[in-house]
Design an enzyme around this catalytic site. Structure first.
Site, PDB file in Angstrom:
ATOM      1  N   LYS A  40      14.526  40.776  18.188  1.00 44.12           N
ATOM      2  CA  LYS A  40      13.290  40.003  17.972  1.00 44.12           C
ATOM      3  C   LYS A  40      12.066  40.900  18.141  1.00 44.12           C
ATOM      4  CE  LYS A  40      15.474  35.696  19.004  1.00 44.12           C
ATOM      5  NZ  LYS A  40      16.171  35.020  20.099  1.00 44.12           N
ATOM      6  N   GLN A  67      15.069  32.146  25.621  1.00 39.33           N
ATOM      7  CA  GLN A  67      16.416  32.394  25.097  1.00 39.33           C
ATOM      8  C   GLN A  67      17.444  31.494  25.795  1.00 39.33           C
ATOM      9  OE1 GLN A  67      17.026  34.575  22.501  1.00 39.33           O
ATOM     10  NE2 GLN A  67      19.133  33.897  22.511  1.00 39.33           N
ATOM     11  N   ASP A  93      10.941  27.686  18.163  1.00 35.15           N
ATOM     12  CA  ASP A  93      12.375  27.396  18.009  1.00 35.15           C
ATOM     13  C   ASP A  93      12.599  26.010  17.400  1.00 35.15           C
ATOM     14  OD1 ASP A  93      14.326  29.296  18.772  1.00 35.15           O
ATOM     15  OD2 ASP A  93      13.804  29.064  20.889  1.00 35.15           O
TER      16      ASP A  93
HETATM   17  N1  GUN Z   1      20.405  31.096  21.654  1.00 32.21           N
HETATM   18  C1  GUN Z   1      21.160  31.146  20.531  1.00 32.21           C
HETATM   19  N2  GUN Z   1      20.420  30.886  19.454  1.00 32.21           N
HETATM   20  C2  GUN Z   1      19.166  30.657  19.896  1.00 32.21           C
HETATM   21  C3  GUN Z   1      17.944  30.339  19.262  1.00 32.21           C
HETATM   22  O1  GUN Z   1      17.849  30.188  18.038  1.00 32.21           O
HETATM   23  N3  GUN Z   1      16.869  30.195  20.080  1.00 32.21           N
HETATM   24  C4  GUN Z   1      16.942  30.340  21.416  1.00 32.21           C
HETATM   25  N4  GUN Z   1      15.835  30.155  22.129  1.00 32.21           N
HETATM   26  N5  GUN Z   1      18.066  30.629  22.044  1.00 32.21           N
HETATM   27  C5  GUN Z   1      19.163  30.788  21.285  1.00 32.21           C
END
Ligand code: GUN
Length: 281
Positions: free
Chosen positions: A50, A94, A117
């Site tokens: 990211k 996350q 998200d």
């Molecule tokens: N864990 C697995 N996929 C994701 C996601 O798309 N966003 C977040 N925040 N955590 C994750």
């Protein structure tokens, strides 16, 4: 039939290029804060990628790597601080969080206008009524792939395997809003194989390698593999038995290089959307 490969990596690069160009035109750089609690190795890899995506898109980014012992109050206090920051447009915590932390409460604490998200109940509600501010990243990425390859879900039978809040449920909604006829299968669904075999568009988001065998793919179907599993050799693989499915499908996504890069690209797109929102553009 031999399937055409849906190239998620190439499309993600194209999406990020558009995002970068739009971001450059803003008075202020979009800013993304990524919060990682604990030391889940897979999460660490995601967080690193990211940061790279933010650099590519010309975004400002911040990373918070908190110890697994972080308390709920400490995490909420960080979210609160980020909510109040003018240079931060998007906040991503996350998932999964380490045991003992209340995920729902944390997601609820994120300002919906910074919820890149699309996990906050407000944004999930907007999505449900067909008026989303943000696109949930993975299902949104799948929809972009379908559009790019001229695949219109309207009138098609769409079967989604998996009903998670992150992928399965929002995927079904987006396909429904695109006028697909949607069936969502889960662990209690009897005869999932027959339902899968009836799909014009089959999306698998279960996380079980070898789940989708060749006989579960209709001739000419579009097969989208969302899963990220590892095989015995430690190599990334999806839910779908790729070779067998590719013989029957019209289009198929590879793992890696399919949905994964698109999820990341959609996060950048959402952060741009948030930045525009905050800058009145
Ligand atoms: N864990 C697995 N996929 C994701 C996601 O798309 N966003 C977040 N925040 N955590 C994750």
């Amino acid at each position: 039939m031999s399937a055409k490969i849906i190239d998620g990596k190439a499309l993600a690069a194209k999406v990020k290029e558009t995002v970068r160009a739009e971001a450059e035109a803003l008075p202020r750089k979009p800013g993304l804060a990524v919060v990682l609690v604990g030391d889940n190795p897979a999460s660490r890899v995601y967080v690193t990628s990211k940061r790279k995506d933010c650099e590519e898109c010309g975004f400002y980014s911040e990373e918070y790597a908190l110890p697994a012992q972080t308390t709920q109050a400490e995490l909420l206090s960080l979210v609160d601080k980020l909510n109040g920051r003018e240079d931060i447009d998007g906040i991503l915590v996350q998932l999964p969080l380490p045991q003992g932390l209340d995920e729902k409460q944390v997601l609820l604490a994120i300002d919906p206008a910074k919820d890149v998200d699309c996990f906050h109940p407000f944004n999930v509600g907007q999505l449900t009524i067909g008026d989303p501010v943000f696109q949930p990243c993975t299902p949104g990425g799948v929809m972009e792939m379908l559009r790019e390859y001229g695949i219109n879900p309207a009138g098609k039978r769409c079967v989604v395997l998996g009903r998670s809040n992150i992928v399965g449920k929002p995927m079904g909604l987006l396909l429904l809003h695109a006028n697909g006829t949607v069936v969502t299968c889960h662990s209690k669904t009897p005869d999932m194989a027959a339902l899968a075999a009836s799909a014009d568009i089959l999306v698998s988001a279960v996380g079980k390698r070898g789940l989708v065998t060749g006989d579960m793919v209709k001739e000419g179907a579009v097969v989208i593999d969302v899963a990220m599993n590892r095989n015995d050799a430690g190599k990334l693989c999806g839910d779908v038995c790729y070779e067998a499915a590719a013989e029957k499908a019209s289009y198929i996504t590879p793992v890696p290089g399919g949905v994964g890069p698109m999820t990341r690209a959609m996060l950048m797109k959402n952060t741009l959307t948030a930045a525009k929102l905050h800058q009145g553009q």
